[in-house]
Design a protein around this motif. Sequence first.
Motif, PDB file in Angstrom:
ATOM      1  N   LYS A   1     -11.444   5.157  -1.280  1.00  9.49           N
ATOM      2  CA  LYS A   1     -10.609   4.259  -2.101  1.00  9.49           C
ATOM      3  C   LYS A   1      -9.207   4.817  -2.315  1.00  9.49           C
ATOM      4  O   LYS A   1      -8.767   5.033  -3.435  1.00  9.49           O
ATOM      5  CB  LYS A   1     -11.283   4.007  -3.455  1.00  9.49           C
ATOM      6  CG  LYS A   1     -12.584   3.253  -3.323  1.00  9.49           C
ATOM      7  CD  LYS A   1     -12.973   2.635  -4.667  1.00  9.49           C
ATOM      8  CE  LYS A   1     -14.221   1.811  -4.539  1.00  9.49           C
ATOM      9  NZ  LYS A   1     -15.413   2.408  -5.095  1.00  9.49           N
ATOM     10  N   SER A   2      -8.529   5.074  -1.251  1.00  8.72           N
ATOM     11  CA  SER A   2      -7.142   5.560  -1.202  1.00  8.72           C
ATOM     12  C   SER A   2      -6.914   6.932  -1.849  1.00  8.72           C
ATOM     13  O   SER A   2      -5.775   7.320  -2.078  1.00  8.72           O
ATOM     14  CB  SER A   2      -6.161   4.499  -1.725  1.00  8.72           C
ATOM     15  OG  SER A   2      -6.306   4.314  -3.089  1.00  8.72           O
ATOM     16  N   ARG A   3      -8.000   7.674  -2.105  1.00  8.79           N
ATOM     17  CA  ARG A   3      -7.862   9.051  -2.597  1.00  8.79           C
ATOM     18  C   ARG A   3      -8.375  10.005  -1.537  1.00  8.79           C
ATOM     19  O   ARG A   3      -9.509   9.868  -1.060  1.00  8.79           O
ATOM     20  CB  ARG A   3      -8.740   9.265  -3.835  1.00  8.79           C
ATOM     21  CG  ARG A   3      -8.132   8.836  -5.140  1.00  8.79           C
ATOM     22  CD  ARG A   3      -9.232   8.707  -6.169  1.00  8.79           C
ATOM     23  NE  ARG A   3      -9.882   9.993  -6.411  1.00  8.79           N
ATOM     24  CZ  ARG A   3      -9.652  10.735  -7.495  1.00  8.79           C
ATOM     25  NH1 ARG A   3      -8.803  10.328  -8.404  1.00  8.79           N
ATOM     26  NH2 ARG A   3     -10.278  11.887  -7.681  1.00  8.79           N
TER      27      ARG A   3
ATOM     28  N   GLU B   1      -2.274  -1.753   6.318  1.00  6.99           N
ATOM     29  CA  GLU B   1      -3.584  -1.775   5.670  1.00  6.99           C
ATOM     30  C   GLU B   1      -3.957  -3.225   5.330  1.00  6.99           C
ATOM     31  O   GLU B   1      -3.106  -3.974   4.822  1.00  6.99           O
ATOM     32  CB  GLU B   1      -3.540  -0.928   4.388  1.00  6.99           C
ATOM     33  CG  GLU B   1      -4.918  -0.689   3.816  1.00  6.99           C
ATOM     34  CD  GLU B   1      -4.883   0.174   2.552  1.00  6.99           C
ATOM     35  OE1 GLU B   1      -5.719   1.069   2.442  1.00  6.99           O
ATOM     36  OE2 GLU B   1      -4.030  -0.066   1.669  1.00  6.99           O
TER      37      GLU B   1
ATOM     38  N   LYS C   1       2.425   5.030   5.004  1.00  9.69           N
ATOM     39  CA  LYS C   1       1.869   5.784   6.140  1.00  9.69           C
ATOM     40  C   LYS C   1       2.736   6.998   6.439  1.00  9.69           C
ATOM     41  O   LYS C   1       2.245   8.116   6.591  1.00  9.69           O
ATOM     42  CB  LYS C   1       1.798   4.873   7.374  1.00  9.69           C
ATOM     43  CG  LYS C   1       1.570   5.629   8.670  1.00  9.69           C
ATOM     44  CD  LYS C   1       1.457   4.718   9.874  1.00  9.69           C
ATOM     45  CE  LYS C   1       2.744   4.439  10.583  1.00  9.69           C
ATOM     46  NZ  LYS C   1       3.268   5.511  11.436  1.00  9.69           N
TER      47      LYS C   1
ATOM     48  N   GLU D   1      -3.257  10.703  -3.781  1.00 10.39           N
ATOM     49  CA  GLU D   1      -3.624   9.327  -4.157  1.00 10.39           C
ATOM     50  C   GLU D   1      -2.696   8.321  -3.473  1.00 10.39           C
ATOM     51  O   GLU D   1      -1.593   8.673  -3.056  1.00 10.39           O
ATOM     52  CB  GLU D   1      -3.520   9.173  -5.678  1.00 10.39           C
ATOM     53  CG  GLU D   1      -4.577   9.993  -6.386  1.00 10.39           C
ATOM     54  CD  GLU D   1      -4.345  10.069  -7.890  1.00 10.39           C
ATOM     55  OE1 GLU D   1      -5.326  10.185  -8.609  1.00 10.39           O
ATOM     56  OE2 GLU D   1      -3.168  10.029  -8.316  1.00 10.39           O
ATOM     57  N   ASN D   2      -3.146   7.070  -3.454  1.00  9.59           N
ATOM     58  CA  ASN D   2      -2.390   5.968  -2.849  1.00  9.59           C
ATOM     59  C   ASN D   2      -2.202   6.157  -1.341  1.00  9.59           C
ATOM     60  O   ASN D   2      -1.158   5.843  -0.785  1.00  9.59           O
ATOM     61  CB  ASN D   2      -1.025   5.819  -3.550  1.00  9.59           C
ATOM     62  CG  ASN D   2      -0.468   4.413  -3.405  1.00  9.59           C
ATOM     63  OD1 ASN D   2      -1.220   3.444  -3.297  1.00  9.59           O
ATOM     64  ND2 ASN D   2       0.850   4.290  -3.356  1.00  9.59           N
ATOM     65  N   VAL D   3      -3.237   6.679  -0.688  1.00 11.17           N
ATOM     66  CA  VAL D   3      -3.190   6.878   0.769  1.00 11.17           C
ATOM     67  C   VAL D   3      -3.767   5.623   1.430  1.00 11.17           C
ATOM     68  O   VAL D   3      -4.892   5.225   1.112  1.00 11.17           O
ATOM     69  CB  VAL D   3      -4.020   8.128   1.174  1.00 11.17           C
ATOM     70  CG1 VAL D   3      -4.011   8.305   2.688  1.00 11.17           C
ATOM     71  CG2 VAL D   3      -3.493   9.364   0.471  1.00 11.17           C
ATOM     72  N   PRO D   4      -3.033   4.992   2.340  1.00 14.10           N
ATOM     73  CA  PRO D   4      -3.551   3.768   2.963  1.00 14.10           C
ATOM     74  C   PRO D   4      -4.642   4.086   3.982  1.00 14.10           C
ATOM     75  O   PRO D   4      -4.589   5.118   4.651  1.00 14.10           O
ATOM     76  CB  PRO D   4      -2.305   3.193   3.665  1.00 14.10           C
ATOM     77  CG  PRO D   4      -1.450   4.386   3.960  1.00 14.10           C
ATOM     78  CD  PRO D   4      -1.699   5.367   2.839  1.00 14.10           C
ATOM     79  N   ASP D   5      -5.611   3.172   4.088  1.00 17.38           N
ATOM     80  CA  ASP D   5      -6.690   3.368   5.060  1.00 17.38           C
ATOM     81  C   ASP D   5      -6.243   2.793   6.406  1.00 17.38           C
ATOM     82  O   ASP D   5      -6.361   1.594   6.665  1.00 17.38           O
ATOM     83  CB  ASP D   5      -7.971   2.687   4.569  1.00 17.38           C
ATOM     84  CG  ASP D   5      -9.163   3.113   5.392  1.00 17.38           C
ATOM     85  OD1 ASP D   5      -8.972   3.814   6.413  1.00 17.38           O
ATOM     86  OD2 ASP D   5     -10.295   2.744   5.028  1.00 17.38           O
TER      87      ASP D   5
ATOM     88  N   SER E   1       2.256   9.660   3.884  1.00 17.35           N
ATOM     89  CA  SER E   1       0.894  10.226   3.858  1.00 17.35           C
ATOM     90  C   SER E   1       0.689  11.236   4.988  1.00 17.35           C
ATOM     91  O   SER E   1       0.071  12.288   4.781  1.00 17.35           O
ATOM     92  CB  SER E   1      -0.148   9.117   4.003  1.00 17.35           C
ATOM     93  OG  SER E   1      -0.019   8.192   2.953  1.00 17.35           O
TER      94      SER E   1
ATOM     95  N   SER F   1       0.844  -1.210   0.000  1.00 18.51           N
ATOM     96  CA  SER F   1       0.000   0.000   0.000  1.00 18.51           C
ATOM     97  C   SER F   1       0.874   1.252   0.000  1.00 18.51           C
ATOM     98  O   SER F   1       2.101   1.173   0.095  1.00 18.51           O
ATOM     99  CB  SER F   1      -0.869   0.007   1.250  1.00 18.51           C
ATOM    100  OG  SER F   1      -1.687  -1.140   1.290  1.00 18.51           O
TER     101      SER F   1
END
Length: 423
Positions: free
Chosen positions: A68-70, A400, A22, A42-46, A25, A19
């Motif tokens: 969705k990771s945005r 994630e 962190k 974009e590509n941000v982990p939840d 982000s 992912s």
Amino acid sequence: MGYFRIDGPVSLEGDVEISGAKNASLPILAASIISDSKVLIENVPDLLDVRTMIDILRSIGMEVSFNKSRVEVFPAASPNTDVPYELVRKMRASFNVLGPLVAKYGSAKVALPGGCSIGVRPVDFHISGLEKMGFKIEIEHGFVKARREKIKNARITLPKPSVGATEHLMTTASVLEGIEVIIENAAMEPEIVDLQKFLKEMGVEIEGAGTSVIRIRGGVKTKTVRHRVIPDRIEAGTYAIAIAATLGKGKIRNLIPEHLNSLWEFLEESGVDLEIRENSVEISMDRRPSPLNIDVAPYPGFPTDLQPQMMAFLSTSVGTSHIRENVFHSRFLHVDELRRMGAKIELSDSTAIIEGVEKLSGAPVNGTDLRATAALVIAAFMAEGTSEIHHVEHIFRGYENVIEKFRKLGGGIEYVEVNEYVD
Ligand code: UD1
């Protein structure tokens, strides 16, 4: 709250997709405060830590959506520059909104982050750097109050290459139009390079990230910014170690292998077979590892955030390994837990001496912090019998879909919910 139940031993096999990072982000989200326009990341982990940072941005009055990771961020119409303790205490990186807030809005008040289980983590470098740029700082009743006064050019030499202080000072300096700030002895981590890229996209004149000297000429342009976060090298390293430690065979996809050069060198020295490609790494291991002597150090050295996981791996080495922790000298809470699983580890100052045993045995253990908990999950897959990993909530701060990703590698994790509080 709940715990993980894992039956071992199991050899992890298959593919795992990495992912977004962190630790890239969080500072990038904090830096979105300084933009006057829409920011798209974009590509941000939840992850829990990402959710905490988003809550902080919302508490400031910013409009944030995460899907969705945005992440989409819009500036605050009427900003609130008081950041409460309830949010800062959850995560240390929250403190890094202080500089951007005071630089942009003239004053800010942020709770001091408390201690944390990986050791003493002061913020003195952050504060003295802000003072050098001309901000007035007062600390009272557990809060740091900052005012923007006579801002001036500054040359800041960090006593140690602190990741958080480098990022905090870079982002703050980016707001200061017409001012030049030079940070010396800066941290060189890939996440800092990613933050620089983001700040550049906002129009800031900034160079040097990835070296020990960063030069910033402040000034943010009003324009929509779009940025894609780099892959998480610590998540990738954790899965790579897990596959090697369980004598498995697998492929880590979507990473930047050169961010983990120090890990690859040590894994190869211990006998792991690696096939390193442009953005994937294949790993296979078929015997107990040879012992290693590792000096944990700031990037490009061996990362402190992989130290506990590497200790789990070396607990079954053929011979005695040493790990010296030079970043957080007392980051050893996982040692007692690994001992409960049969590891033979002694501590001498900030060095762990690991006498390899033939095998670990499953046991009930406690997760104490994020990376220590990841190490216990690896140890549970290595061990014979059932392990229960309590206080497992730490792992959700930084990995994630961790249960799904390990299951895909054949590592069964049962998440057992508990309602009562056990300390
Ligand atoms: C960041 C990472 C963390 C990682 C650490 C070291 C994020 C969100 N977290 O944490 O995962 O373990 O880097 O790679 O990116 N120090 C001081 N005074 C200060 C600041 C730091 O003495 O004002 C010391 C710390 O106690 C520590 C060393 O400097 O001994 C490095 O800490 P630092 O790099 O600042 O860690 P963080 O940024 O908090």
